[in-house]
Design a protein around this motif. Sequence first.
Motif, mmCIF file in Angstrom:
data_model
loop_
_atom_site.group_PDB
_atom_site.id
_atom_site.type_symbol
_atom_site.label_atom_id
_atom_site.label_comp_id
_atom_site.label_asym_id
_atom_site.label_seq_id
_atom_site.Cartn_x
_atom_site.Cartn_y
_atom_site.Cartn_z
ATOM 1 N N GLU A 110 0.852 -1.178 0.000
ATOM 2 C CA GLU A 110 0.000 0.000 0.000
ATOM 3 C C GLU A 110 0.896 1.240 0.000
ATOM 4 O OE1 GLU A 110 -2.657 -0.130 3.311
ATOM 5 O OE2 GLU A 110 -3.204 -2.203 2.913
ATOM 6 N N ARG A 111 0.491 2.264 -0.717
ATOM 7 C CA ARG A 111 1.277 3.486 -0.851
ATOM 8 C C ARG A 111 1.587 4.107 0.506
ATOM 9 N NH1 ARG A 111 0.193 8.699 -0.595
ATOM 10 N NH2 ARG A 111 -2.022 8.320 -0.424
ATOM 11 N N GLU A 112 0.647 4.035 1.434
ATOM 12 C CA GLU A 112 0.815 4.657 2.744
ATOM 13 C C GLU A 112 1.921 4.004 3.578
ATOM 14 O OE1 GLU A 112 -2.196 3.491 1.618
ATOM 15 O OE2 GLU A 112 -2.953 5.440 0.956
ATOM 16 N N LYS A 113 2.326 2.801 3.224
ATOM 17 C CA LYS A 113 3.353 2.091 3.985
ATOM 18 C C LYS A 113 4.761 2.325 3.433
ATOM 19 C CE LYS A 113 0.429 -1.515 5.793
ATOM 20 N NZ LYS A 113 0.301 -2.930 6.078
ATOM 21 N N ILE A 114 4.882 3.077 2.351
ATOM 22 C CA ILE A 114 6.181 3.333 1.743
ATOM 23 C C ILE A 114 6.724 4.669 2.254
ATOM 24 C CG2 ILE A 114 7.444 3.688 -0.402
ATOM 25 C CD1 ILE A 114 5.258 2.029 -1.781
ATOM 26 N N ILE A 115 7.942 4.639 2.765
ATOM 27 C CA ILE A 115 8.612 5.849 3.238
ATOM 28 C C ILE A 115 9.917 5.994 2.473
ATOM 29 C CG2 ILE A 115 9.716 6.956 5.211
ATOM 30 C CD1 ILE A 115 7.746 5.491 6.987
ATOM 31 N N VAL A 116 10.163 7.197 1.961
ATOM 32 C CA VAL A 116 11.389 7.477 1.229
ATOM 33 C C VAL A 116 12.077 8.664 1.897
ATOM 34 C CG1 VAL A 116 12.392 8.062 -1.013
ATOM 35 C CG2 VAL A 116 10.319 6.667 -0.917
ATOM 36 N N TYR A 117 13.333 8.476 2.276
ATOM 37 C CA TYR A 117 14.141 9.523 2.888
ATOM 38 C C TYR A 117 15.409 9.718 2.077
ATOM 39 C CZ TYR A 117 11.644 9.841 7.338
ATOM 40 O OH TYR A 117 10.700 10.068 8.307
ATOM 41 N N ALA A 118 15.878 10.950 2.030
ATOM 42 C CA ALA A 118 17.180 11.249 1.454
ATOM 43 C C ALA A 118 18.025 11.878 2.546
ATOM 44 C CB ALA A 118 17.034 12.198 0.281
ATOM 45 N N VAL A 143 14.678 3.695 0.969
ATOM 46 C CA VAL A 143 13.293 3.322 0.675
ATOM 47 C C VAL A 143 12.932 2.234 1.666
ATOM 48 C CG1 VAL A 143 11.703 2.381 -1.031
ATOM 49 C CG2 VAL A 143 13.577 3.856 -1.773
ATOM 50 N N CYS A 144 11.864 2.471 2.409
ATOM 51 C CA CYS A 144 11.456 1.550 3.465
ATOM 52 C C CYS A 144 9.962 1.273 3.341
ATOM 53 C CB CYS A 144 11.771 2.168 4.825
ATOM 54 S SG CYS A 144 11.401 1.106 6.209
ATOM 55 N N HIS A 194 18.884 0.818 0.277
ATOM 56 C CA HIS A 194 19.680 2.037 0.249
ATOM 57 C C HIS A 194 20.240 2.207 -1.158
ATOM 58 C CE1 HIS A 194 19.949 2.867 4.593
ATOM 59 N NE2 HIS A 194 19.780 1.564 4.700
ATOM 60 N N VAL A 195 20.209 3.442 -1.651
ATOM 61 C CA VAL A 195 20.763 3.744 -2.962
ATOM 62 C C VAL A 195 21.681 4.950 -2.798
ATOM 63 C CG1 VAL A 195 20.236 4.446 -5.319
ATOM 64 C CG2 VAL A 195 18.690 2.909 -4.118
ATOM 65 N N SER A 238 24.425 19.012 1.904
ATOM 66 C CA SER A 238 23.812 17.846 2.521
ATOM 67 C C SER A 238 22.598 18.265 3.346
ATOM 68 C CB SER A 238 24.822 17.112 3.390
ATOM 69 O OG SER A 238 25.200 17.922 4.468
ATOM 70 N N CYS A 239 21.552 17.486 3.241
ATOM 71 C CA CYS A 239 20.344 17.731 4.027
ATOM 72 C C CYS A 239 19.610 16.408 4.193
ATOM 73 C CB CYS A 239 19.458 18.765 3.348
ATOM 74 S SG CYS A 239 18.694 18.195 1.839
ATOM 75 N N THR A 240 18.707 16.398 5.128
ATOM 76 C CA THR A 240 17.841 15.242 5.339
ATOM 77 C C THR A 240 16.429 15.655 4.998
ATOM 78 O OG1 THR A 240 19.237 14.462 7.137
ATOM 79 C CG2 THR A 240 17.018 13.562 7.018
ATOM 80 N N THR A 241 15.785 14.905 4.130
ATOM 81 C CA THR A 241 14.426 15.252 3.729
ATOM 82 C C THR A 241 13.626 13.977 3.492
ATOM 83 O OG1 THR A 241 13.113 16.556 2.197
ATOM 84 C CG2 THR A 241 14.983 15.414 1.265
ATOM 85 N N ARG A 242 12.361 14.067 3.767
ATOM 86 C CA ARG A 242 11.451 12.968 3.458
ATOM 87 C C ARG A 242 10.793 13.276 2.117
ATOM 88 N NH1 ARG A 242 6.293 10.437 6.692
ATOM 89 N NH2 ARG A 242 5.848 8.897 5.105
ATOM 90 N N ILE A 243 10.754 12.287 1.268
ATOM 91 C CA ILE A 243 10.155 12.437 -0.054
ATOM 92 C C ILE A 243 8.765 11.811 0.016
ATOM 93 C CG2 ILE A 243 10.355 11.864 -2.487
ATOM 94 C CD1 ILE A 243 13.424 11.674 -1.965
#
Length: 78
Positions: free
Chosen positions: A3-11, A18-19, A36-37, A70-75
């Motif tokens: 489900e889309r709601e269960k996908i978390i992407v962080y940079a 991608v989790c 991890h990419v 460098s930064c931390t962001t949620r996509i």
Amino acid sequence: GFEREKIIVYAYKNDLLVCVIDNYNTVQPGNCFQRHVRLPDDADVELAIAEYRNNILELYIPKAKQPFKSCTTRIIVY
């Protein structure tokens, strides 16, 4: 498929995480599927777009004109 709601992407810096969470309460190594990419130095993660449709996660990460700070962001996944 997930489900889309269960996908978390962080940079974070030059890493993309991608989790897919099995349980909304915690994000721990045993509770989620992770990948991890490594991103290039000129990846502009603040303008990144993620879309999940037909069980495929598509990511668009544009190039910056110069090496990005460098930064931390949620996509957000649409």
